[in-house]
Scaffold this active site. Structure first.
Site, short mmCIF file in Angstrom:
data_model
loop_
_atom_site.label_atom_id
_atom_site.label_comp_id
_atom_site.label_asym_id
_atom_site.label_seq_id
_atom_site.Cartn_x
_atom_site.Cartn_y
_atom_site.Cartn_z
N HIS A 44 46.57 66.66 30.72
CA HIS A 44 46.74 67.12 31.59
C HIS A 44 47.17 68.81 31.80
CE1 HIS A 44 47.53 62.94 32.69
NE2 HIS A 44 46.48 63.61 33.79
N HIS A 80 38.80 63.85 30.85
CA HIS A 80 39.16 62.59 30.78
C HIS A 80 38.50 61.63 31.84
CE1 HIS A 80 43.07 63.55 32.61
NE2 HIS A 80 42.59 62.49 33.07
N CYS A 85 47.01 54.37 41.00
CA CYS A 85 45.41 55.35 40.44
C CYS A 85 46.00 55.54 38.60
CB CYS A 85 46.14 57.46 40.43
SG CYS A 85 45.62 57.43 42.78
N HIS A 126 45.31 55.70 34.32
CA HIS A 126 43.91 55.96 33.44
C HIS A 126 43.57 54.51 32.43
CE1 HIS A 126 46.71 59.86 34.57
NE2 HIS A 126 44.99 59.82 34.05
N GLU A 159 52.28 48.48 38.75
CA GLU A 159 53.35 48.81 39.44
C GLU A 159 53.53 48.49 41.01
OE1 GLU A 159 51.09 52.59 40.90
OE2 GLU A 159 50.77 53.20 38.73
N GLU A 193 45.03 68.11 36.62
CA GLU A 193 44.15 66.68 36.97
C GLU A 193 42.11 67.03 36.64
OE1 GLU A 193 44.64 63.89 36.32
OE2 GLU A 193 46.72 63.22 37.72
N GLU A 208 38.85 65.46 36.16
CA GLU A 208 39.59 63.68 36.33
C GLU A 208 38.41 63.49 36.73
OE1 GLU A 208 43.37 61.96 36.41
OE2 GLU A 208 42.82 61.83 37.59
#
Length: 208
Positions: free
Chosen positions: A52, A59, A94, A96, A114, A141, A143
């Protein structure tokens, strides 16, 4: 709508429940992300923070949009202790995938971790590639984001290290909140991309 106070904790190991990751200079094991090319094909791995740092490294990521039976979207305020985009509002979840982890599995896993809920009828809703700098943190970001939509039937039980507050909002309420509060840099992009799948899930009367 449940509200949970945020904490300042942000140090996790690589494979526990959370994906908070280490703060710069922290001592926790780094979380590894899956690097991809412009077609979404895996090319390698990188530590989360390094991926980042400007200009960012492309990614794999995912974004989840969950709705209740009334067609309201579950949104969250990111915990104040996060080193990336703390305190901003965003979609349901959100994150990864771990290297080698399927995006669908990662989306379901992180939603449970979460928010303490298990999504139902979770469906893939396409992908979107974006480049969004975060002015507050200076991070970027880059992504290739896998999108998912689904339903939620339980009241959220957020992890305070990950989530500050949650709210269920209608399309009109979200539009107003987007004008009044700070949302994540990537939120408009993922919302616009996922709208067709959201309309199919919630029906035209929900207004999405």
């Amino acid at each position: 709508m449940p509200t949970t106070p945020a904490t300042t904790a942000e140090t996790r190991s690589q494979h526990p429940a959370g994906e908070a990751g280490p703060v710069p200079g922290g001592t926790a094991e780094p979380i590894m992300l899956e690097l991809v090319d412009e077609s979404g094909v895996t090319t390698g791995t990188a530590e989360k923070l390094s991926a980042h740092l400007p200009p960012g490294r492309l990614h794999r990521a995912f974004s989840v949009f969950l709705f209740d039976s009334a067609g309201r979207l579950l949104i969250q305020q990111r915990a104040l202790g996060k080193y990336h985009s703390p305190g901003v509002w965003s979609n349901t979840c959100c994150g990864h995938p771990y290297p080698g982890e399927a995006p669908f599995a990662a989306a379901a896993r992180r939603t449970a971790e979460e928010l303490g809920v298990s999504p139902s009828l979770l469906c893939a809703a396409g992908t979107v590639r974006y480049n969004h700098p975060d002015p507050a943190s200076g991070l970027v970001e880059q992504e290739f984001n896998h999108l998912f939509v689904g339903l939620v039937q339980d009241e959220p039980r957020p992890d305070p290290e990950e989530v500050g507050e949650t709210a269920f909002v209608t399309a009109a309420e979200l539009e107003r909140l987007h004008r009044e509060r700070t949302f994540s840099a990537w939120f408009p992009t993922v919302l616009d991309t996922v709208r067709p799948a959201v309309r199919e899930l919630t029906g035209p009367s929900a207004g999405w």
